[in-house]
Design a protein around this motif. Structure first.
Motif, PDB file in Angstrom:
ATOM      1  N   ASP A  58      42.070  35.400  36.597  1.00 41.22           N
ATOM      2  CA  ASP A  58      42.914  36.158  35.672  1.00 41.22           C
ATOM      3  C   ASP A  58      44.395  36.181  36.055  1.00 41.22           C
ATOM      4  OD1 ASP A  58      40.662  36.520  34.287  1.00 41.22           O
ATOM      5  OD2 ASP A  58      40.506  38.681  34.539  1.00 41.22           O
TER       6      ASP A  58
ATOM      7  N   HIS B 178      41.209  36.748  25.774  1.00 38.84           N
ATOM      8  CA  HIS B 178      41.036  36.475  27.208  1.00 38.84           C
ATOM      9  C   HIS B 178      40.625  35.014  27.445  1.00 38.84           C
ATOM     10  CE1 HIS B 178      40.499  38.016  31.312  1.00 38.84           C
ATOM     11  NE2 HIS B 178      39.589  37.059  31.401  1.00 38.84           N
TER      12      HIS B 178
ATOM     13  N   ASP C   4      33.380  32.808  32.898  1.00 37.25           N
ATOM     14  CA  ASP C   4      34.023  34.004  33.427  1.00 37.25           C
ATOM     15  C   ASP C   4      33.017  35.118  33.663  1.00 37.25           C
ATOM     16  OD1 ASP C   4      36.321  35.200  34.260  1.00 37.25           O
ATOM     17  OD2 ASP C   4      37.341  35.102  32.344  1.00 37.25           O
TER      18      ASP C   4
ATOM     19  N   HIS D 293      42.698  31.740  28.949  1.00 38.30           N
ATOM     20  CA  HIS D 293      42.199  30.861  30.017  1.00 38.30           C
ATOM     21  C   HIS D 293      42.228  29.396  29.543  1.00 38.30           C
ATOM     22  CE1 HIS D 293      41.034  33.455  33.258  1.00 38.30           C
ATOM     23  NE2 HIS D 293      40.096  34.108  32.608  1.00 38.30           N
TER      24      HIS D 293
HETATM   25 FE   FE2 Z   1      38.986  36.001  33.183  1.00 37.17          FE
END
Ligand code: FE2
Length: 527
Positions: free
Chosen positions: A306, A106, A129, A110
């Motif tokens: 996201d 994740h 995040d 990013h």
């Molecule tokens: Fe995220």
């Protein structure tokens, strides 16, 4: 720039999207929410029973639509690890000759997504995040260095800025009165609302230390005990609410600033900031000012939350810098049905000209724009926007109450030409995707009441002639007519829905709200 047209990337949790190269050789990001009209929609069948969940019919239609647009059968389909066996089987049905690869990264996505859209070769990258896992390890904040197309992780932290910031919205009755904060869709909407309402509050000195601790323990009842307030769901309102938000924003900024500068002072480079917290334009403004004073710069991508995950996964595979993806989303989905939709209503239609739009907004009219490809990311930047003249005093209230149907405290963003930004805003930076919040100059706060937030800031979008022709031409026309060349820009959507992408929805808003006109490509449609 040569793009890798053999890769398709799918992200399946909330803000699901797909990234691929289309038949024209352009990189596209299709956000599922815009296709199924469920804000923050989740792709994986794992979440079908959730409020943001979809279903197999939607997934099939979405994959068919992508298959029609894609340039080549992908050699590799990279998918986020949240997808289950049913999802993988369905993808194989549509792309039977592709090799399917799971990816669990994740923060890595990013980081790659932001760094490869940035203008920097050498950078410190911060992914800040509210959750996320990399290779099965849950983490919330990470630091990377990007050097000559390689990204190396240098630090990870459990500091959960995103969840702490959002949780502050739970007790505030103004944010979602009566709504259950355990609903993911409700919770995901909190952060933007907290940021909006904090402009009405004051930082309470004696709350700072307990709030600081809250960013580490994230226990609302403990924070409530420490500051002497009941912080259960919807228990606060009025000034206590606003002050809680303002104190949280202050502490968020200070902890994050210290965290970032600590790395920067030991490794002086330009900074890339991404993750959901990079939507906090007040912090971004402060960080950019600090870095500029030190001779360095900040980059925030147009899609730091996201919705940029599938693009990040794609860039993990290709490892190449690309031009930032701003207007690379869906085309108008029902473009071929234009005549059919127009025949159903009682509209005046004529060819659009800049002068006509100028005359309409100068007389206080409010208009929607739907043209070209949709924006990729949460901000409407002129292709799916509602615009008006911000010099009208009551425009903010009319928009909130009668067009957008949202809370009174939500601010509206201005757009100006890049060359005019210093005339109307202090410490303004070129900001193609509304990443910063400069202060409106004192002499214009009263003249631009509908875009000046309660704290004097405004989430500015700047445009030049290459970035957005319609906005640039309209602003130039205003300047030539000796009007203040600033327009108000907010997202074009039906209440509670994502940014729209059909003519049908655009005309629904025209028919059912105080909206006065819609520009559909070259056509001006009035009630
Ligand atoms: Fe995220």
């Amino acid at each position: 720039m040569t793009l890798d047209d053999k890769i398709l990337s799918i992200y399946g949790s909330h803000d699901a999207s797909v990234t691929f190269v289309d038949k024209n050789g352009d990189l596209r990001v299709f956000e599922l929410e815009r296709f199924c009209n469920i804000r923050y929609a989740m792709y994986s069948s794992e979440f079908d029973s959730w409020s943001l969940g979809t279903n197999e019919t939607i997934r099939r239609n979405f994959l068919s639509h992508i298959k029609e647009q894609i340039k080549n059968t992908p050699e590799t389909v990279v998918y986020s690890s949240v997808l289950n066996q049913n999802d993988i089987q369905l993808i194989s049905e549509y792309f039977p000759n592709s090799c399917l690869e799971s990816f669990d990264g994740h923060h890595i996505s990013h980081a790659y997504g932001a760094y490869y859209q940035s203008p920097f070769k050498d950078a410190l990258i911060f992914t800040v995040d509210g959750g996320g896992s990399d290779f099965g390890m849950h983490t919330t904040t990470k630091v990377y260095t990007g050097v000559e197309n390689e990204i190396i992780e240098i630090y990870k932290s459990d500091l959960d800025f995103g969840n702490a910031y959002s949780l502050i919205g739970v007790p505030m009755s103004e944010i979602s009165p009566g709504k259950d904060s355990s609903d993911l869709g409700v919770f995901l909407s909190y952060a933007g609302k907290v940021m909006g309402i904090c402009a009405y509050g004051e930082v309470i000195e004696k709350w700072i230390e307990p709030m600081h601790q809250f960013y580490y323990h994230r226990d609302l009842s403990r924070l409530g005990n420490d500051i002497g307030l009941n912080l259960s769901l919807n228990s606060l309102s009025g000034q206590n609410s606003y002050n809680l938000a303002a104190t949280s924003q202050y502490v968020f900024e200070n902890i994050l600033m210290d965290f970032i500068l600590n790395f920067f002072e030991n490794n002086k480079k330009n900074i890339v900031l991404t993750g959901g917290c990079a939507l906090n334009v007040i912090f971004n403004q402060r960080l950019k000012e600090v870095l500029n004073q030190k001779g360095f710069d900040l980059y925030v991508p147009p899609n730091p939350n996201d919705c940029g995950q599938s693009l990040g996964q794609y860039l993990v595979k290709t490892k190449k810098h690309i031009d930032p993806l701003v207007y690379s989303g869906f085309d108008i989905l029902d473009r071929k049905d234009l005549s059919f939709h127009l025949e159903k209503g009682n509209y005046n239609t004529e060819e659009f000209t800049t002068e006509k739009i100028f005359n309409l907004i100068s007389s206080g009219k409010i208009g929607g724009i739907i043209q070209g490809y949709s924006e990729v990311g949460p901000r409407a930047l002129g292709n799916r926007s509602i615009i008006c003249d911000p010099s009208f005093r009551d425009m903010k209230d009319v928009l909130n109450a009668k067009v957008k149907f949202r809370e009174w405290f939500r601010p509206f963003a201005p757009v100006c030409r890049e060359e005019d930004m210093h005339d109307y805003f202090d410490n303004a930076f070129p900001s193609e995707y509304m990443s910063y919040a400069p202060v409106v100059k004192d002499e214009y706060k009263d003249k631009l009441p509908s875009i000046t937030h309660n704290d004097g800031t405004a989430r500015l979008q700047t445009v030049n002639s290459k970035q957005h022709k319609l906005f640039y031409d309209l602003l130039s026309f205003m300047k030539n007519c000796e009007k203040i060349p600033v327009i108000l820009n907010t997202s074009f959507n039906i209440k509670g829905r994502p940014i729209l992408t059909t003519i049908e929805d655009a005309l629904y808003v025209l028919d059912n709200t105080e909206l006065d006109f819609v520009v559909i490509e070259n056509l001006l449609v009035e009630k």
